[in-house]
Design a protein around this motif. Structure first.
Motif, mmCIF file in Angstrom:
data_model
loop_
_atom_site.group_PDB
_atom_site.id
_atom_site.type_symbol
_atom_site.label_atom_id
_atom_site.label_comp_id
_atom_site.label_asym_id
_atom_site.label_seq_id
_atom_site.Cartn_x
_atom_site.Cartn_y
_atom_site.Cartn_z
ATOM 1 N N UNK A 14 0.813 -1.210 0.000
ATOM 2 C CA UNK A 14 0.000 0.000 0.000
ATOM 3 C C UNK A 14 0.850 1.266 0.000
ATOM 4 N N UNK A 15 1.880 1.322 0.835
ATOM 5 C CA UNK A 15 2.603 2.576 1.007
ATOM 6 C C UNK A 15 3.491 2.883 -0.205
ATOM 7 N N UNK A 16 3.832 4.154 -0.419
ATOM 8 C CA UNK A 16 4.742 4.511 -1.510
ATOM 9 C C UNK A 16 6.116 3.867 -1.307
ATOM 10 N N UNK A 17 6.765 3.540 -2.414
ATOM 11 C CA UNK A 17 8.077 2.896 -2.370
ATOM 12 C C UNK A 17 9.065 3.684 -3.240
ATOM 13 N N UNK A 18 9.462 4.875 -2.782
ATOM 14 C CA UNK A 18 10.410 5.662 -3.576
ATOM 15 C C UNK A 18 11.713 4.894 -3.773
ATOM 16 N N UNK A 19 12.265 4.919 -4.981
ATOM 17 C CA UNK A 19 13.446 4.102 -5.279
ATOM 18 C C UNK A 19 14.687 4.494 -4.487
ATOM 19 N N UNK A 20 14.728 5.711 -3.961
ATOM 20 C CA UNK A 20 15.878 6.099 -3.148
ATOM 21 C C UNK A 20 15.811 5.475 -1.753
ATOM 22 N N UNK A 21 14.662 4.900 -1.380
ATOM 23 C CA UNK A 21 14.507 4.272 -0.071
ATOM 24 C C UNK A 21 14.361 2.762 -0.139
ATOM 25 N N UNK A 26 8.272 4.238 9.986
ATOM 26 C CA UNK A 26 7.298 3.351 9.344
ATOM 27 C C UNK A 26 7.343 3.432 7.826
ATOM 28 N N UNK A 27 7.560 4.637 7.292
ATOM 29 C CA UNK A 27 7.551 4.773 5.841
ATOM 30 C C UNK A 27 8.818 4.230 5.189
ATOM 31 N N UNK A 28 9.828 3.867 6.003
ATOM 32 C CA UNK A 28 11.068 3.308 5.463
ATOM 33 C C UNK A 28 11.264 1.842 5.825
ATOM 34 N N UNK A 29 10.352 1.293 6.589
ATOM 35 C CA UNK A 29 10.479 -0.087 7.069
ATOM 36 C C UNK A 29 10.244 -1.051 5.909
ATOM 37 N N UNK A 30 11.079 -2.087 5.831
ATOM 38 C CA UNK A 30 10.947 -3.060 4.747
ATOM 39 C C UNK A 30 9.594 -3.775 4.827
ATOM 40 N N UNK A 31 9.156 -4.353 3.702
ATOM 41 C CA UNK A 31 7.876 -5.064 3.653
ATOM 42 C C UNK A 31 8.111 -6.470 3.116
ATOM 43 N N UNK A 32 7.606 -7.460 3.854
ATOM 44 C CA UNK A 32 7.615 -8.850 3.390
ATOM 45 C C UNK A 32 6.178 -9.348 3.371
ATOM 46 N N UNK A 33 5.648 -9.565 2.170
ATOM 47 C CA UNK A 33 4.301 -10.099 1.992
ATOM 48 C C UNK A 33 4.368 -11.404 1.222
ATOM 49 N N UNK A 34 3.595 -12.377 1.641
ATOM 50 C CA UNK A 34 3.465 -13.587 0.837
ATOM 51 C C UNK A 34 2.514 -13.353 -0.336
ATOM 52 N N UNK A 35 1.513 -12.513 -0.127
ATOM 53 C CA UNK A 35 0.577 -12.208 -1.211
ATOM 54 C C UNK A 35 0.417 -10.698 -1.324
ATOM 55 N N UNK A 36 -0.595 -10.132 -0.688
ATOM 56 C CA UNK A 36 -0.821 -8.696 -0.771
ATOM 57 C C UNK A 36 -1.320 -8.175 0.569
ATOM 58 N N UNK A 37 -1.203 -6.880 0.737
ATOM 59 C CA UNK A 37 -1.630 -6.232 1.984
ATOM 60 C C UNK A 37 -3.147 -6.103 2.023
ATOM 61 N N UNK A 57 0.560 -2.158 5.726
ATOM 62 C CA UNK A 57 1.614 -3.067 5.268
ATOM 63 C C UNK A 57 2.322 -3.786 6.406
ATOM 64 N N UNK A 58 2.168 -3.296 7.618
ATOM 65 C CA UNK A 58 2.893 -3.869 8.754
ATOM 66 C C UNK A 58 1.972 -4.527 9.772
ATOM 67 N N UNK A 59 0.723 -4.839 9.328
ATOM 68 C CA UNK A 59 -0.106 -5.723 10.123
ATOM 69 C C UNK A 59 -1.377 -5.168 10.709
ATOM 70 N N UNK A 60 -1.780 -3.944 10.344
ATOM 71 C CA UNK A 60 -2.998 -3.367 10.909
ATOM 72 C C UNK A 60 -4.185 -4.317 10.772
ATOM 73 N N UNK A 61 -4.963 -4.501 11.846
ATOM 74 C CA UNK A 61 -4.909 -3.749 13.110
ATOM 75 C C UNK A 61 -3.978 -4.343 14.171
ATOM 76 N N UNK A 62 -3.703 -5.667 14.103
ATOM 77 C CA UNK A 62 -2.900 -6.315 15.144
ATOM 78 C C UNK A 62 -2.001 -7.373 14.514
ATOM 79 N N UNK A 63 -0.767 -7.451 14.999
ATOM 80 C CA UNK A 63 0.171 -8.477 14.544
ATOM 81 C C UNK A 63 0.900 -9.061 15.748
ATOM 82 N N UNK A 64 1.521 -10.208 15.544
ATOM 83 C CA UNK A 64 2.421 -10.761 16.544
ATOM 84 C C UNK A 64 3.795 -10.115 16.423
ATOM 85 N N UNK A 65 4.477 -9.986 17.528
ATOM 86 C CA UNK A 65 5.889 -9.649 17.565
ATOM 87 C C UNK A 65 6.569 -10.744 18.377
#
Length: 413
Positions: A58-65, A89-100, A240-248
């Motif tokens: 979902x979030x923008x992925x500027x190529x410089x980041x 948050x806007x610079x945190x990497x994203x690992x998805x198996x499918x889509x957000x 992209x990072x688990x909203x509303x709740x994720x495990x840590x």
């Protein structure tokens, strides 16, 4: 079997090693590429997504980041130079198996069920927010972080998303201890495993529907330090990072920190899923034919906050900064070599020194000779483990932990 019996990580791994994969090499080959398959020529043979119109990220992925890898986005280390201990948050990497998925917190419910509970129930978002909370700094890292280095540094063939070292990030997570929710659901002394399942689209590869991402963890780990997080760096979890709740799950591979949690099964007998029987295990010449034990803790790694193939000017002083981390504890020491391993110097550590995160360090270098050079960083953690010069090969490129040869070119001023 009382859950205390699995307190020893070695016991847990031996137990899970008996859960044999079915047709593991082919299915792991599919799983390793993060929701897309590779044909025998290494080409793309099609996407797998329940909803082809859904966005991957979902979030923008500027190529410089970021460096984009299909459904994933890798953080650029050279973009971390002006960043503090936590990755925004806007610079945190994203690992998805499918889509957000986009999930409405107002209607979301967390269902707890299984044979290891005496009072199964569900919780709403506001109920979790009203519970006593904890805040923890924790690194999340993909098990395939460093995968491309098997090929570029060790000249070995592997399969999967070609992460360099940017499949990691440290954030400040706030949420409810998983132990609190388990206790309110009547966890029993017979409970063995806890398995969270996400609400992202089902993972489909080569016509096989593996269902939604899910992965069991031992009850002892779940009760010790796992949290159900609803905030990331002081803000509600981004989609992209688990909203509303994720495990840590501190110290474990990123897969264990399931995003978009919808239900949690607690069982009085061992649980399994494709993500601990067929995927995320070691295969290759150095491992049993049925594969190694399911992956749990992360390894020991270091990275420079410097562009890959950076260009530097001879005779100018540079402050080289980097970060080291371990899934097994705090970083105790970091050594840096500025001459491809011929000599080493200790790098002063700086900033927070917290387990399950990373430690920052820096050295000054005034390159004298022009040409191509390799910078090396070697960390030691509090257990005494030291980064090796070589990582044992596995077919799917998991847990690369060797000292990385970071290339730079020095030119005349």
């Amino acid at each position: 079997m009382p859950y205390e019996n699995l307190d020893d990580e070695a016991v847990y791994q031996r137990t899970r090693a008996g859960q044999l994969p079915r047709e593991a090499p082919d299915r792991l080959r599919l799983a390793a590429v993060g929701g897309r398959t590779l044909d025998d020529r290494g080409g793309d043979s099609g996407a797998s997504n329940d909803d082809p119109s859904a966005p991957g990220i979902v979030k923008p992925l500027p190529p410089e980041l970021f460096v984009e890898h299909e459904t994933n986005a890798e953080m650029r280390w050279d973009a971390m130079g002006d960043i503090g201990f936590h990755v925004p948050n806007d610079r945190f990497f994203v690992r998805n198996h499918t889509s957000t998925p986009i999930i409405d917190a107002a209607t979301w419910r967390l269902r707890l069920h299984g044979t290891g509970l005496s009072a199964p129930r569900s919780f709403g978002y506001q109920e979790l927010l009203a519970m006593p909370s904890v805040t923890r700094d924790v690194a999340i890292e993909c098990a395939g972080n460093g995968r491309s280095l098997f090929t570029t540094q060790q000249h070995q063939e592997v399969t999967g998303t070609p992460w360099r070292l940017g499949g990691i990030g440290v954030a400040r997570w706030r949420g409810v201890p998983l132990a609190t929710v388990l206790e309110r659901s009547g966890i029993t002394t017979d409970a063995v495993d806890v398995m969270a399942r996400g609400l992202d689209p089902a993972y489909v590869a080569d016509g096989v529907d593996y269902g939604r991402v899910r992965r069991p963890i031992p009850v002892t780990k779940a009760l010790r330090d796992v949290i159900l997080a609803y905030e990331m760096n002081g803000e509600p979890l981004p989609p992209d990072h688990g909203h509303p709740v994720r495990l840590i799950v501190p110290g474990w591979i990123g897969l264990a920190s399931v995003k978009w949690v919808g239900d949690i099964e607690v069982s009085a007998s061992p649980l399994s899923s494709p993500w601990n029987t067929e995927f995320y295990r070691m295969f290759g010449d150095a491992y049993p034919p049925q594969g190694g034990a399911p992956l749990t803790t992360q390894g020991l790694r270091s990275a420079f906050e410097l562009p890959w193939n950076a260009t530097l000017v001879a005779g100018r002083p540079y402050l080289l900064r980097g970060r080291s981390w371990s899934g097994n504890g705090r970083i105790a020491d970091v050594e840096v070599s500025l001459d491809d391993g011929a000599t080493w110097q200790r790098a002063p550590l700086r900033g927070p020194h917290v387990a399950s995160t990373w430690t920052r360090w820096q050295v000054t270098w005034k390159p004298a000779q022009t040409g191509r050079h390799f910078l090396l960083a070697r960390a030691t953690d509090e257990t005494g483990a030291v980064q090796p010069s070589h990582t044992t090969h596995n077919d799917f490129g998991y847990l690369f932990d060797a000292v990385v040869r970071h290339p730079v070119t020095v030119v005349s001023g």
